[in-house]
Design an enzyme around this catalytic site. Structure first.
Site, PDB file in Angstrom:
ATOM      1  N   MET A   4      18.810  -2.805  -2.024  1.00  0.00           N
ATOM      2  CA  MET A   4      19.498  -4.002  -2.514  1.00  0.00           C
ATOM      3  C   MET A   4      20.266  -3.723  -3.801  1.00  0.00           C
ATOM      4  SD  MET A   4      16.161  -6.274  -3.358  1.00  0.00           S
ATOM      5  CE  MET A   4      17.003  -7.618  -4.073  1.00  0.00           C
ATOM      6  N   LEU A  20      24.470 -11.611  -3.913  1.00  0.00           N
ATOM      7  CA  LEU A  20      23.211 -12.005  -3.264  1.00  0.00           C
ATOM      8  C   LEU A  20      23.364 -13.353  -2.554  1.00  0.00           C
ATOM      9  CD1 LEU A  20      20.044 -11.441  -3.012  1.00  0.00           C
ATOM     10  CD2 LEU A  20      19.822 -12.864  -5.036  1.00  0.00           C
ATOM     11  N   LEU A  26      21.108 -13.162   4.772  1.00  0.00           N
ATOM     12  CA  LEU A  26      19.879 -13.456   4.022  1.00  0.00           C
ATOM     13  C   LEU A  26      19.716 -14.959   3.817  1.00  0.00           C
ATOM     14  CD1 LEU A  26      17.483 -12.285   2.263  1.00  0.00           C
ATOM     15  CD2 LEU A  26      19.014 -12.534   0.311  1.00  0.00           C
ATOM     16  N   TYR A  51      16.832  -9.273 -17.725  1.00  0.00           N
ATOM     17  CA  TYR A  51      17.298  -7.881 -17.752  1.00  0.00           C
ATOM     18  C   TYR A  51      17.381  -7.363 -19.192  1.00  0.00           C
ATOM     19  CZ  TYR A  51      17.972  -7.461 -12.742  1.00  0.00           C
ATOM     20  OH  TYR A  51      17.733  -7.374 -11.389  1.00  0.00           O
ATOM     21  N   SER A  58      18.849  -2.837 -14.700  1.00  0.00           N
ATOM     22  CA  SER A  58      17.943  -2.342 -13.669  1.00  0.00           C
ATOM     23  C   SER A  58      18.017  -0.817 -13.583  1.00  0.00           C
ATOM     24  CB  SER A  58      18.331  -2.936 -12.317  1.00  0.00           C
ATOM     25  OG  SER A  58      17.666  -2.244 -11.279  1.00  0.00           O
ATOM     26  N   ARG A  92      23.318  -3.305  -1.442  1.00  0.00           N
ATOM     27  CA  ARG A  92      23.767  -4.534  -0.789  1.00  0.00           C
ATOM     28  C   ARG A  92      24.390  -5.511  -1.796  1.00  0.00           C
ATOM     29  NH1 ARG A  92      25.998  -7.549   1.388  1.00  0.00           N
ATOM     30  NH2 ARG A  92      25.681  -8.809   3.254  1.00  0.00           N
ATOM     31  N   TYR A  93      23.881  -5.517  -3.045  1.00  0.00           N
ATOM     32  CA  TYR A  93      24.326  -6.548  -4.002  1.00  0.00           C
ATOM     33  C   TYR A  93      24.856  -6.002  -5.325  1.00  0.00           C
ATOM     34  CZ  TYR A  93      21.329  -8.978  -0.700  1.00  0.00           C
ATOM     35  OH  TYR A  93      20.743  -9.429   0.451  1.00  0.00           O
ATOM     36  N   HIS A 191       7.064  -8.033  -2.389  1.00  0.00           N
ATOM     37  CA  HIS A 191       7.993  -9.160  -2.446  1.00  0.00           C
ATOM     38  C   HIS A 191       7.678 -10.106  -1.284  1.00  0.00           C
ATOM     39  CE1 HIS A 191      11.647 -11.428  -2.929  1.00  0.00           C
ATOM     40  NE2 HIS A 191      12.044 -10.665  -3.918  1.00  0.00           N
ATOM     41  N   ASP A 268      11.259   1.275 -10.086  1.00  0.00           N
ATOM     42  CA  ASP A 268      11.081   0.108 -10.937  1.00  0.00           C
ATOM     43  C   ASP A 268      12.273  -0.814 -10.832  1.00  0.00           C
ATOM     44  OD1 ASP A 268       8.572   0.116 -12.185  1.00  0.00           O
ATOM     45  OD2 ASP A 268       9.170   1.852 -13.385  1.00  0.00           O
ATOM     46  N   GLU A 271      11.198  -6.955 -10.699  1.00  0.00           N
ATOM     47  CA  GLU A 271       9.930  -7.514 -10.203  1.00  0.00           C
ATOM     48  C   GLU A 271       8.713  -6.733 -10.693  1.00  0.00           C
ATOM     49  OE1 GLU A 271      12.664  -7.200  -8.403  1.00  0.00           O
ATOM     50  OE2 GLU A 271      12.986  -9.019  -7.213  1.00  0.00           O
ATOM     51  N   GLU A 275       8.304  -9.233 -13.985  1.00  0.00           N
ATOM     52  CA  GLU A 275       7.321 -10.154 -13.386  1.00  0.00           C
ATOM     53  C   GLU A 275       5.889  -9.605 -13.465  1.00  0.00           C
ATOM     54  OE1 GLU A 275       8.542 -11.191  -9.461  1.00  0.00           O
ATOM     55  OE2 GLU A 275       6.977 -12.712  -9.241  1.00  0.00           O
ATOM     56  N   CYS A 334      14.091 -10.060  16.384  1.00  0.00           N
ATOM     57  CA  CYS A 334      13.061 -11.066  16.144  1.00  0.00           C
ATOM     58  C   CYS A 334      13.168 -12.093  17.262  1.00  0.00           C
ATOM     59  CB  CYS A 334      13.272 -11.755  14.804  1.00  0.00           C
ATOM     60  SG  CYS A 334      13.205 -10.615  13.418  1.00  0.00           S
ATOM     61  N   CYS A 337      15.414 -14.947  16.465  1.00  0.00           N
ATOM     62  CA  CYS A 337      16.701 -14.649  15.810  1.00  0.00           C
ATOM     63  C   CYS A 337      17.860 -15.431  16.420  1.00  0.00           C
ATOM     64  CB  CYS A 337      17.010 -13.156  15.910  1.00  0.00           C
ATOM     65  SG  CYS A 337      18.664 -12.722  15.304  1.00  0.00           S
ATOM     66  N   CYS A 342      23.011  -9.467  14.271  1.00  0.00           N
ATOM     67  CA  CYS A 342      21.843  -8.589  14.498  1.00  0.00           C
ATOM     68  C   CYS A 342      21.957  -7.898  15.853  1.00  0.00           C
ATOM     69  CB  CYS A 342      20.537  -9.376  14.452  1.00  0.00           C
ATOM     70  SG  CYS A 342      20.178 -10.176  12.879  1.00  0.00           S
TER      71      CYS A 342
HETATM   72  C1  GF9 Z   1      12.850  -9.203  -0.226  1.00  0.00           C
HETATM   73  C2  GF9 Z   1      11.742  -6.734  -0.528  1.00  0.00           C
HETATM   74  C3  GF9 Z   1      11.286  -7.553   0.460  1.00  0.00           C
HETATM   75  C4  GF9 Z   1      16.525 -17.406  -0.778  1.00  0.00           C
HETATM   76  C5  GF9 Z   1      16.785 -16.996  -2.196  1.00  0.00           C
HETATM   77  C6  GF9 Z   1      17.165 -18.168  -3.037  1.00  0.00           C
HETATM   78  C7  GF9 Z   1      15.471 -15.289   2.133  1.00  0.00           C
HETATM   79  C8  GF9 Z   1      14.855 -14.286   0.084  1.00  0.00           C
HETATM   80  C9  GF9 Z   1      13.825 -12.577   0.784  1.00  0.00           C
HETATM   81  C10 GF9 Z   1      13.040 -11.344   0.849  1.00  0.00           C
HETATM   82  C11 GF9 Z   1      13.320  -8.361  -1.207  1.00  0.00           C
HETATM   83  C12 GF9 Z   1      12.771  -7.140  -1.358  1.00  0.00           C
HETATM   84  C13 GF9 Z   1      11.828  -8.795   0.606  1.00  0.00           C
HETATM   85  C14 GF9 Z   1      15.988 -16.300   0.000  1.00  0.00           C
HETATM   86  C15 GF9 Z   1      16.108 -16.393   1.424  1.00  0.00           C
HETATM   87  N1  GF9 Z   1      14.869 -14.283   1.426  1.00  0.00           N
HETATM   88  N2  GF9 Z   1      14.200 -13.195  -0.325  1.00  0.00           N
HETATM   89  N3  GF9 Z   1      14.219 -13.222   1.866  1.00  0.00           N
HETATM   90  N4  GF9 Z   1      13.437 -10.441  -0.118  1.00  0.00           N
HETATM   91  N5  GF9 Z   1      15.409 -15.277  -0.601  1.00  0.00           N
HETATM   92  O1  GF9 Z   1      15.498 -15.259   3.347  1.00  0.00           O
HETATM   93 CL1  GF9 Z   1      11.068  -5.167  -0.755  1.00  0.00          CL
HETATM   94 FE1  FES Z   2      15.511 -10.354  12.943  1.00  0.00          FE
HETATM   95 FE2  FES Z   2      18.038 -11.144  13.650  1.00  0.00          FE
HETATM   96  S1  FES Z   2      16.703 -11.996  12.162  1.00  0.00           S
HETATM   97  S2  FES Z   2      16.847  -9.533  14.479  1.00  0.00           S
END
Ligand code: GF9
Ligand code: FES
Length: 354
Positions: A4, A20, A26, A51, A58, A92-93, A191, A268, A271, A275, A334, A337, A342
């Site tokens: 990410m 994000l 997401l 931060y 980060s 990703r972000y 997470h 690191d 989080e 956190e 999934c 889904c 996907c």
């Molecule tokens: C995640 C790792 C595992 C809304 C935010 C306002 C959503 C989200 C995640 C999971 C990150 C790192 C999981 C959302 C919507 N998600 N965080 N999913 N993030 N926040 O679907 Cl190692």
């Molecule tokens: Fe898991 Fe699309 S959300 S395959």
């Protein structure tokens, strides 16, 4: 190397949050291109402050670069037939984003590429989103034409990864006086996920559990443990029990020693440094507990050897036809889904990026 990412400097925080909240894989929002910048702007000041407090940004880019360079050097030894190897980073972000890396790979004339997720356990909200983004860039030729792709999509029980995590737990255990060591509670913290993601059949909860199980086997079940979940935001339901609540509960029940073990991230980040260290560990100390944190994998040589081994085995098994371009498990969507990307993404990678 897919991950990410995070803002390397405080002023990059806003763009990170905007990217994000713009991620429709997401967080599907109505009027996303208008709402995302608005939500990002509202959240920026508070996140910038966090931060600031962890040292001005980060460290994820720093550690990913280091891991990638050392992995590629090891790979040249482990897999001379596929040398030379070069590690690219696609966050990703945060920068370097997928489009920036795609341009670089095209300029370098890359013909064979492995999408290597740096999330050990698979979730559609993490690895899935990164693969969807890579698919969108790949299919339009942004990475180059005729690039052959394969995917390392999960590796949460790789023995080298398990060994590296276990060694960091043993180092944290050694900080406790010997007579107290066996009473230390290991709190594995990952997470959290929104329950809406869990309930559509996301494999992440199962895969994180499998990692914890493998680590406890390796440690010979020396200590009592729980798997708990952190970093929930907003009013909706998330996977629990929450890490902070678990620490409070342990204090209430009379436990005096615990180790927090980050288990779903390999370097690191906010989080762990904010956190876990600045919020939860501090709060637990106020409750009279002695709380240590197992170090993140960061520059662990055992870990870097593990990712090199993963890549070498993958290249060997793909090359010999023993395995296809993705894992068998990656082929299954999934059951709940509703995201068409996907499906298209999985088909594309299963054909080697064609
Ligand atoms: C995640 C790792 C595992 C809304 C935010 C306002 C959503 C989200 C995640 C999971 C990150 C790192 C999981 C959302 C919507 N998600 N965080 N999913 N993030 N926040 O679907 Cl190692
Ligand atoms: Fe898991 Fe699309 S959300 S395959």
């Amino acid at each position: 190397m897919l991950n990410m990412g995070g803002p390397s400097t405080v002023p990059e925080t806003h763009d990170f949050l905007k990217n994000l909240f713009s991620d429709g894989d997401l967080i599907p929002l109505p009027f996303q291109s208008l709402l995302a910048p608005w939500i990002a702007r509202r959240r920026t000041p508070q996140i910038e402050k966090q931060y600031e407090e962890i040292g001005g940004g980060s460290p994820i880019l720093h550690y990913t670069k280091l891991q990638g360079e050392r992995m590629a050097a090891l790979l040249d030894e482990l897999s001379p037939a596929t040398a030379p190897h070069k590690a690219y980073i696609a966050f990703r972000y945060a920068r370097p984003l997928t489009d920036e890396t795609a341009k670089q790979m095209k300029a370098d004339g890359v013909k064979r590429a492995v999408a290597f997720t740096q999330y050990p356990q698979y979730s559609c909200s993490t690895t899935g989103s990164s693969l969807n983004e890579l698919y969108r860039r790949g299919k339009t030729g942004e990475v180059g034409d005729g690039v052959e792709w394969s995917v390392i999509d999960r590796w949460g029980t790789h023995p080298g990864f398990i060994e590296a995590v276990s060694q960091n737990i043993e180092r944290a255990l050694a900080k406790f006086p010997e007579e107290k060591r066996k009473n230390v509670v290991l709190l594995f913290s990952a997470h959290s996920l929104p329950m809406s993601v869990v309930n559509r059949g996301d494999p992440y909860i199962l895969e994180v559990s499998a990692t914890v199980s493998a680590v406890m086997d390796r440690l010979g079940h020396s200590n009592p443990y729980r798997l708990v979940w952190q970093s929930q935001v907003g009013p909706s339901a998330w996977m629990g029990m929450q890490t902070g609540e678990a620490l409070k509960g342990l204090a209430r029940l009379g436990h005096k020693e615990a180790i927090l073990v980050p288990i779903a991230f390999t370097s690191d980040h906010i989080e762990t440094l904010y956190e876990l260290d600045l919020e939860y560990a501090k709060e637990a100390k106020d409750h009279g507990m002695d709380v240590q944190r197992a170090e993140s994998l960061n520059d662990s040589p055992v870990f870097i050897r593990a990712i090199a081994d993963l890549a070498a085995s993958h290249l060997k098994d793909c090359g010999s036809g023993k395995s296809g371009p993705t894992s068998v498990q990656m082929g299954l969507r999934c059951p709940g889904c509703n995201n068409a990307t996907c499906g298209a993404q999985k088909t594309w990678f299963a054909r080697g990026g064609r």
